[in-house]
Design a protein around this motif. Structure first.
Motif, PDB file in Angstrom:
ATOM      1  N   ASP A   1     -11.677 -25.805  -6.757  1.00 47.75           N
ATOM      2  CA  ASP A   1     -11.354 -25.416  -8.138  1.00 47.75           C
ATOM      3  C   ASP A   1      -9.879 -25.655  -8.426  1.00 47.75           C
ATOM      4  N   GLU A   2      -9.037 -25.302  -7.460  1.00 50.27           N
ATOM      5  CA  GLU A   2      -7.600 -25.424  -7.657  1.00 50.27           C
ATOM      6  C   GLU A   2      -7.183 -26.884  -7.796  1.00 50.27           C
ATOM      7  N   GLU A   3      -7.718 -27.752  -6.971  1.00 49.37           N
ATOM      8  CA  GLU A   3      -7.384 -29.177  -7.060  1.00 49.37           C
ATOM      9  C   GLU A   3      -7.864 -29.756  -8.386  1.00 49.37           C
ATOM     10  N   GLN A   4      -9.059 -29.359  -8.795  1.00 53.35           N
ATOM     11  CA  GLN A   4      -9.600 -29.830 -10.079  1.00 53.35           C
ATOM     12  C   GLN A   4      -8.699 -29.406 -11.227  1.00 53.35           C
ATOM     13  N   ARG A   5      -8.275 -28.146 -11.208  1.00 52.24           N
ATOM     14  CA  ARG A   5      -7.413 -27.636 -12.276  1.00 52.24           C
ATOM     15  C   ARG A   5      -6.052 -28.329 -12.272  1.00 52.24           C
ATOM     16  N   LEU A   6      -5.534 -28.625 -11.098  1.00 49.29           N
ATOM     17  CA  LEU A   6      -4.244 -29.312 -11.015  1.00 49.29           C
ATOM     18  C   LEU A   6      -4.333 -30.700 -11.640  1.00 49.29           C
ATOM     19  N   LEU A   7      -5.374 -31.449 -11.275  1.00 55.12           N
ATOM     20  CA  LEU A   7      -5.557 -32.775 -11.860  1.00 55.12           C
ATOM     21  C   LEU A   7      -5.766 -32.679 -13.372  1.00 55.12           C
ATOM     22  N   ASP A   8      -6.602 -31.738 -13.795  1.00 54.66           N
ATOM     23  CA  ASP A   8      -6.872 -31.580 -15.228  1.00 54.66           C
ATOM     24  C   ASP A   8      -5.591 -31.259 -15.998  1.00 54.66           C
ATOM     25  N   LYS A   9      -4.713 -30.487 -15.373  1.00 56.75           N
ATOM     26  CA  LYS A   9      -3.468 -30.127 -16.046  1.00 56.75           C
ATOM     27  C   LYS A   9      -2.603 -31.360 -16.288  1.00 56.75           C
ATOM     28  N   TYR A  10      -2.414 -32.167 -15.254  1.00 56.63           N
ATOM     29  CA  TYR A  10      -1.585 -33.364 -15.412  1.00 56.63           C
ATOM     30  C   TYR A  10      -2.215 -34.334 -16.406  1.00 56.63           C
ATOM     31  N   ILE A  11      -3.526 -34.451 -16.383  1.00 55.05           N
ATOM     32  CA  ILE A  11      -4.207 -35.367 -17.303  1.00 55.05           C
ATOM     33  C   ILE A  11      -4.088 -34.871 -18.742  1.00 55.05           C
ATOM     34  N   LEU A  12      -4.294 -33.553 -18.954  1.00 54.96           N
ATOM     35  CA  LEU A  12      -4.204 -33.017 -20.306  1.00 54.96           C
ATOM     36  C   LEU A  12      -2.775 -33.080 -20.839  1.00 54.96           C
ATOM     37  N   GLU A  13      -1.801 -32.741 -19.992  1.00 54.02           N
ATOM     38  CA  GLU A  13      -0.406 -32.848 -20.416  1.00 54.02           C
ATOM     39  C   GLU A  13      -0.097 -34.276 -20.844  1.00 54.02           C
TER      40      GLU A  13
ATOM     41  N   PHE B   1      -9.233 -12.138 -11.198  1.00 62.18           N
ATOM     42  CA  PHE B   1      -8.182 -12.339 -12.191  1.00 62.18           C
ATOM     43  C   PHE B   1      -6.775 -12.369 -11.597  1.00 62.18           C
ATOM     44  N   LEU B   2      -6.478 -11.464 -10.677  1.00 59.45           N
ATOM     45  CA  LEU B   2      -5.123 -11.427 -10.127  1.00 59.45           C
ATOM     46  C   LEU B   2      -4.891 -12.533  -9.108  1.00 59.45           C
ATOM     47  N   ALA B   3      -5.904 -12.922  -8.374  1.00 58.55           N
ATOM     48  CA  ALA B   3      -5.722 -13.903  -7.296  1.00 58.55           C
ATOM     49  C   ALA B   3      -5.716 -15.340  -7.807  1.00 58.55           C
ATOM     50  N   THR B   4      -6.651 -15.653  -8.709  1.00 55.62           N
ATOM     51  CA  THR B   4      -6.822 -17.064  -9.075  1.00 55.62           C
ATOM     52  C   THR B   4      -5.762 -17.572 -10.029  1.00 55.62           C
ATOM     53  N   GLY B   5      -5.256 -16.705 -10.926  1.00 56.30           N
ATOM     54  CA  GLY B   5      -4.264 -17.168 -11.888  1.00 56.30           C
ATOM     55  C   GLY B   5      -4.800 -18.327 -12.706  1.00 56.30           C
ATOM     56  N   GLY B   6      -4.030 -19.430 -12.743  1.00 55.87           N
ATOM     57  CA  GLY B   6      -4.444 -20.599 -13.502  1.00 55.87           C
ATOM     58  C   GLY B   6      -5.186 -21.626 -12.688  1.00 55.87           C
ATOM     59  N   SER B   7      -5.616 -21.259 -11.476  1.00 58.88           N
ATOM     60  CA  SER B   7      -6.286 -22.226 -10.602  1.00 58.88           C
ATOM     61  C   SER B   7      -7.794 -22.307 -10.838  1.00 58.88           C
ATOM     62  N   CYS B   8      -8.287 -21.511 -11.796  1.00 63.70           N
ATOM     63  CA  CYS B   8      -9.713 -21.548 -12.154  1.00 63.70           C
ATOM     64  C   CYS B   8      -9.805 -21.205 -13.632  1.00 63.70           C
ATOM     65  N   HIS B   9     -10.731 -21.844 -14.342  1.00 65.06           N
ATOM     66  CA  HIS B   9     -10.855 -21.583 -15.767  1.00 65.06           C
ATOM     67  C   HIS B   9     -11.209 -20.117 -15.995  1.00 65.06           C
ATOM     68  N   PRO B  10     -10.554 -19.444 -16.959  1.00 65.52           N
ATOM     69  CA  PRO B  10     -10.782 -18.004 -17.149  1.00 65.52           C
ATOM     70  C   PRO B  10     -12.219 -17.642 -17.508  1.00 65.52           C
ATOM     71  N   SER B  11     -12.955 -18.553 -18.128  1.00 65.81           N
ATOM     72  CA  SER B  11     -14.367 -18.261 -18.412  1.00 65.81           C
ATOM     73  C   SER B  11     -15.155 -18.094 -17.122  1.00 65.81           C
ATOM     74  N   GLU B  12     -14.860 -18.961 -16.142  1.00 63.34           N
ATOM     75  CA  GLU B  12     -15.521 -18.860 -14.842  1.00 63.34           C
ATOM     76  C   GLU B  12     -15.038 -17.629 -14.086  1.00 63.34           C
ATOM     77  N   VAL B  13     -13.734 -17.343 -14.181  1.00 68.27           N
ATOM     78  CA  VAL B  13     -13.194 -16.150 -13.523  1.00 68.27           C
ATOM     79  C   VAL B  13     -13.871 -14.904 -14.080  1.00 68.27           C
ATOM     80  N   PHE B  14     -14.033 -14.861 -15.410  1.00 65.65           N
ATOM     81  CA  PHE B  14     -14.685 -13.706 -16.025  1.00 65.65           C
ATOM     82  C   PHE B  14     -16.115 -13.561 -15.520  1.00 65.65           C
TER      83      PHE B  14
END
Length: 722
Positions: free
Chosen positions: A163-175, A683-696
């Motif tokens: 999840d974290e690697e996916q979010r990292l790539l998605d961040k750079y791509i979206l930016e 919520f406290l552990a994942t931070g921005g490394s997982c989409h909040p909808s999935e975290v919820f």
């Protein structure tokens, strides 16, 4: 562009920062001094790895930022060379970028901390230089086409990612996408032109609203009017700076206008202030200050910007960085809330009308009457006195109880460390230990007290949280924060006493900080508060404040400063009632502004037509034909909340739903610690490394519901019980 669109910065959220001024208009040019031999990053760290604040100088900080920024930009260029034949982007690109980030962010974080807490050590002008230079350097990686392409290629390799690697790539791509890195030729030139014009219009709107706000003033000579003012308001309005000595000057500055409308007994004076407030920038009085033209231009530019980047509207572009994900999802929730809140607003206003009539008011309530009679009704019903309640919240007791609560809930220990270098003698440093580890996993500074002319202050001050350093496994760094408040300092041996509002601010900021401090993510770009969607950014802080409405918790953190007696049960009950007082009316105001913001940036309709269409759906009181409130709504035009104003309400909804899991556990006699562990692990552990909808979903086992928020506000009942 993308960095400001993606992440609302702590500094930009709360203050109209001079570092967003148009430098051509202000005549200010950022000049970074030559880099000297002594610009060594290690000079800002002590042997224990913490910042050496006591040896801090502006010259040293600017020189270090200059050196680190150049090294950062050179490092990005070197990493770009690795992109062509990259076989593993995480090893060859993103981990080296993490190393670059760790060095720059610490110095930048120290500068932010001092800017908010000690203006003698970090004046505004100096911070502007540091902020602009560091921001420019850090943005270089998100404006890099080779790094953007490498992220796209890595995502297309079809290998299994965490999840974290996916979010990292998605961040750079979206930016990269939001920065227009895949836009070429004439479109690229047009996009650059639009961005320049956008910034100009944002600045013009801000400046016009500022001038219009300052232009109005009214002198009050009547002692009987000022007699009802609280002391701090009377003193702030007095031209002599003496509460009991007039004349008193009324202005539209928030710290004057808002309490004035609540406490002024003279209806004509209230009307005069209200009409001046809602007519700012309308052009009725001064055509030079009208913002209607600027707002329509800004809307047009943002619409064109979104279309160039491949979106149907600016709202659709905004939803890329939101938990809600789509305009339809947001509107569904807003409409759900409105269905309950709107009829309750009618009941509340009828009740308020009767209350006012019983006390000699013989007219129909208007906009300028509501704050005054709302306050008086609240006093009559609940006899709520902030100064009396303050006696039950001595700061040392509250802080110790807050730390104990978090220790019990999240299995951590918060331990003060002595002999650390801080920027003031009142500042304390704390290590956070996991219960199974003997080394700190994070740390934070606490700067609690107001210092005259030294700290940044704003009206309705809720304090500040600064992320000084991120968790970063590549650089082997642990999270480091600063919590900065403006609480009343101890006076003549008497402890600092907090209002309930200040206790809430402390809990909210600390809950927010825990998301940064307890993260388990490895990459700093998605750790803690980084990369969290805007409408989920305030969630953890809001969750923490819910504990104050638990009877056991509020009584355990309270203790009269003389007798240590806990808060009486009657006051505990009234705190809940006060939260619910006219909740339908207040919620409808937020729902209206949230929907208006979304309509403005998803449609081409003229702004006044949108206001006229939406107003009766959300407001029981009739619309005043001269009301031009939108024209001074800088949050969605000059600040960062365009197509995002709803985020505050969404965060409250998510937080209420999260906390309802604890309420359900109590009702079923289940173990609260099981819930708190799951909350920490999600919520406290994942931070921005997982989409909040999935975290919820991992925390609640379902999608969010607005029911808990409505229940907390007492809006699930069909009648108002007075």
């Amino acid at each position: 562009m993308a960095s400001s669109f993606l992440r609302p910065n702590i500094l930009t959220r709360h203050l109209k920062r001079p570092f967003y001024q148009n430098k051509r208009n202000s005549g200010y040019v950022v000049l970074i001094p030559e880099i000297g031999e002594d610009a060594d990053t290690s000079t800002l760290l002590s042997e224990n790895g913490l910042p050496e604040f006591n040896a801090f100088t502006i010259e040293k900080c600017i020189a270090t930022i200059s050196k680190q920024s150049l090294e950062y930009e050179n490092g990005v260029r070197q990493i770009e060379q690795s992109c062509m034949n990259c076989k593993n982007a995480f090893v060859e690109i993103f981990q080296p970028l993490e190393t670059l980030d760790s060095q720059l962010e610490l110095t930048w974080g120290m500068a932010k901390t001092l800017y908010l807490s000690n203006s003698s050590l970090m004046p505004t002008k100096s911070y502007i230089q540091i902020h602009e230079r560091a921001h420019k350097a850090r943005s270089s990686k998100f404006n890099s086409i080779p790094i953007y392409n490498a992220a796209v290629d890595e995502k297309n390799r079809l290998k299994k990612l965490t999840d974290e690697e996916q979010r990292l790539l998605d961040k750079y791509i979206l930016e990269g996408k939001l920065n227009g890195l895949d836009i070429k030729g004439a479109k690229r030139d047009r996009l650059n032109n639009i961005l320049n014009n956008l910034q100009k219009e944002r600045n013009v709107i801000r400046e016009k609203v500022g001038v219009a706000t300052k232009r109005f003033s009214s002198i009050i000579n009547n002692d009987r009017v000022a007699k009802e003012f609280p002391e701090n308001l009377a003193k702030a309005m007095s031209v002599n700076n003496e509460a009991d000595k007039g004349p008193w000057k009324l202005t539209l500055q928030p710290h004057i206008y808002e309490p004035f409308m609540q406490y002024c007994p003279d209806r004509n004076l209230r009307w005069n202030a209200w009409q001046a407030h809602v007519q700012r920038c309308s052009g009725y009085l001064n055509k030079d200050l009208e913002t209607s033209t600027n707002i329509e231009k800004l809307r047009s530019y943002r619409s064109e910007q979104a279309k160039i980047l491949g979106y149907d509207s600016f709202v659709d572009m905004s939803m890329e960085t939101k938990m809600a994900g789509s305009l339809e999802n947001v509107i569904s929730v807003l409409d759900n809330l409105l269905t309950t809140a709107r009829p309750m607003q009618d009941v509340e206003l009828d009740t308020l009308q009767s209350y006012a009539n019983e006390r000699g008011f013989d007219s129909k309530l208007e906009h300028w009457d509501i704050p005054y009679w709302q306050r008086k009704q609240k006093w009559s019903l609940y006899n709520f006195d902030e100064n009396k309640i303050r006696e039950y919240f001595p700061l040392p007791k509250v802080i110790n109880s807050l730390f104990n609560l978090c220790s019990n809930l999240f299995r951590i220990q918060i331990v003060e460390r002595s002999n650390t270098h801080t920027w003031h003698k009142d500042v304390k440093y704390y290590d956070i230990y996991d219960e199974n580890r003997n080394k700190p996993i994070a740390g934070f500074y606490l700067d609690p007290y107001a210092r005259e002319d030294e700290k940044i202050r704003v009206y309705d001050d809720a304090g500040w949280h600064v992320s000084i350093r991120q968790k970063n496994f590549v650089a082997s760094t642990q999270p480091l924060s600063a919590l900065i408040f403006n609480f009343q300092p101890p006076i003549e041996g008497k402890q600092s006493l907090l209002t309930f509002k200040e206790v809430s601010a402390l809990f909210q900021r600390f809950g927010h900080a825990l998301r940064h401090l307890l993260t388990t993510a490895n990459y700093s770009e998605v750790a803690g508060l980084s990369n969290v969607e805007w409408d989920a950014a305030e969630v953890c802080g809001q969750v923490m404040t819910h504990w104050l409405y638990d009877q056991h918790t509020i009584q355990s953190i309270s203790g009269h400063y003389k007798t240590d007696e806990p808060l009486p049960e009657e006051i505990v009950t009234n705190l809940q009632n006060i939260r619910r007082h006219m909740a339908g009316y207040e919620l409808c105001k937020e729902l209206y502004l949230s929907r208006l913001d979304l309509e403005l940036y998803s449609k081409q309709t003229f702004w006044r037509d949108l206001v006229m269409e939406l107003w009766p759906k959300y407001n029981a009181l009739p619309f005043d034909k001269y009301d031009s409130h939108l024209l001074s709504f800088t949050k969605i035009f000059s600040e960062e909340w365009g197509a995002a104003y709803y985020c505050h309400l969404w965060s409250k909804m998510i937080a209420a739903d999260i906390y309802s899991a604890f309420d359900e556990a109590r009702e079923r006699n289940q173990d609260i610690l099981t819930i708190s562990k799951r909350y920490r692990d999600t919520f406290l552990a994942t931070g921005g490394s997982c989409h909040p909808s999935e975290v919820f979903r991992r925390f609640r086992g379902r999608d969010p519901s607005p029911h808990a928020l409505l229940n907390n506000l007492g809006l699930t009942n069909k009648i108002v019980e007075e």
